[in-house]
Write a protein that holds these residues in place. Structure first.
Motif, PDB file in Angstrom:
ATOM      1  N   THR A 114       0.682  -1.280   0.015  1.00 40.98           N
ATOM      2  CA  THR A 114       0.107   0.044   0.014  1.00 40.98           C
ATOM      3  C   THR A 114       0.899   1.234  -0.065  1.00 40.98           C
ATOM      4  OG1 THR A 114      -0.128  -0.052   2.338  1.00 40.98           O
ATOM      5  CG2 THR A 114      -1.910  -0.957   1.281  1.00 40.98           C
ATOM      6  N   GLU A 132      -4.806   6.752 -10.335  1.00 39.70           N
ATOM      7  CA  GLU A 132      -4.710   6.084  -8.973  1.00 39.70           C
ATOM      8  C   GLU A 132      -3.372   6.025  -8.433  1.00 39.70           C
ATOM      9  OE1 GLU A 132      -4.285   2.674 -12.085  1.00 39.70           O
ATOM     10  OE2 GLU A 132      -5.523   4.450 -11.937  1.00 39.70           O
ATOM     11  N   ARG A 133      -2.325   5.788  -9.530  1.00 41.92           N
ATOM     12  CA  ARG A 133      -0.943   5.970  -8.616  1.00 41.92           C
ATOM     13  C   ARG A 133      -0.679   7.367  -8.406  1.00 41.92           C
ATOM     14  NH1 ARG A 133       2.071   2.039 -13.165  1.00 41.92           N
ATOM     15  NH2 ARG A 133       1.078  -0.022 -12.781  1.00 41.92           N
ATOM     16  N   ALA A 156      -2.773   9.546  -7.260  1.00 44.01           N
ATOM     17  CA  ALA A 156      -3.267   9.822  -5.868  1.00 44.01           C
ATOM     18  C   ALA A 156      -2.442   8.979  -4.841  1.00 44.01           C
ATOM     19  CB  ALA A 156      -4.679   9.009  -5.896  1.00 44.01           C
ATOM     20  N   ALA A 157      -2.020   7.943  -5.020  1.00 43.88           N
ATOM     21  CA  ALA A 157      -1.112   7.303  -4.151  1.00 43.88           C
ATOM     22  C   ALA A 157       0.112   7.916  -3.666  1.00 43.88           C
ATOM     23  CB  ALA A 157      -0.763   5.775  -4.588  1.00 43.88           C
TER      24      ALA A 157
END
Length: 144
Positions: free
Chosen positions: A66, A101-102, A104-105
């Motif tokens: 995560t 999404e990456r 955001a991570a």
């Protein structure tokens, strides 16, 4: 510039006891973490030395990797910035920030590091090479 360590072509890695070999004269250490490892199970297929990553981050073998665990690895003295000389700038480069999404991570990792009072990380950047090179600085602090 000296490459002090490699990850055996995996997106993420935890350093062994003898790694990395960073010259004491280094004024900056750049740790690179591949965001393409996020969401994958903590196994040797996706992470170099998963048992050490588990020890440093608390993530169990086989559990998903995560953003929180990447931040934990950057904060831990035996983690991503292990061997960074006192007084040197610790920089985390989040590679493969090539999808929403990456990105955001990457923002989550930067926020976690910005909120950590004892972080060695003074800058977090995210980027990619393909389809077109891009780089964004997500967090900067005066000193680590």
């Amino acid at each position: 510039m000296v490459e002090a360590d490699g990850s055996a072509r995996r997106p993420l890695k935890a350093p062994a006891a003898h790694e990395p070999v960073v010259p004491a004269s280094a004024d900056a250490v750049i740790a690179v973490a591949g965001l393409n490892g996020l969401g994958r199970p903590l196994t040797a297929e996706h992470l170099f030395r998963p048992e050490l990553w588990s020890r440093v981050t608390g993530v169990a073998a086989g559990a998903p990797i995560t953003a929180e665990s990447v931040a934990a690895a950057a904060l831990h003295p035996e983690g991503l910035l292990k061997g960074c000389p006192a007084g040197a700038r610790g920089i985390l480069f989040l590679n493969r920030a090539d999808a929403p999404e990456r990105r955001a991570a990457a923002a989550e990792i930067a926020a976690r590091l910005a909120a950590a009072p004892a972080s060695r990380v003074c800058r977090v950047a995210a980027g990619r090479l393909l389809p077109a090179p891009a780089l964004e600085v997500l967090m900067t602090r005066a000193s680590a």
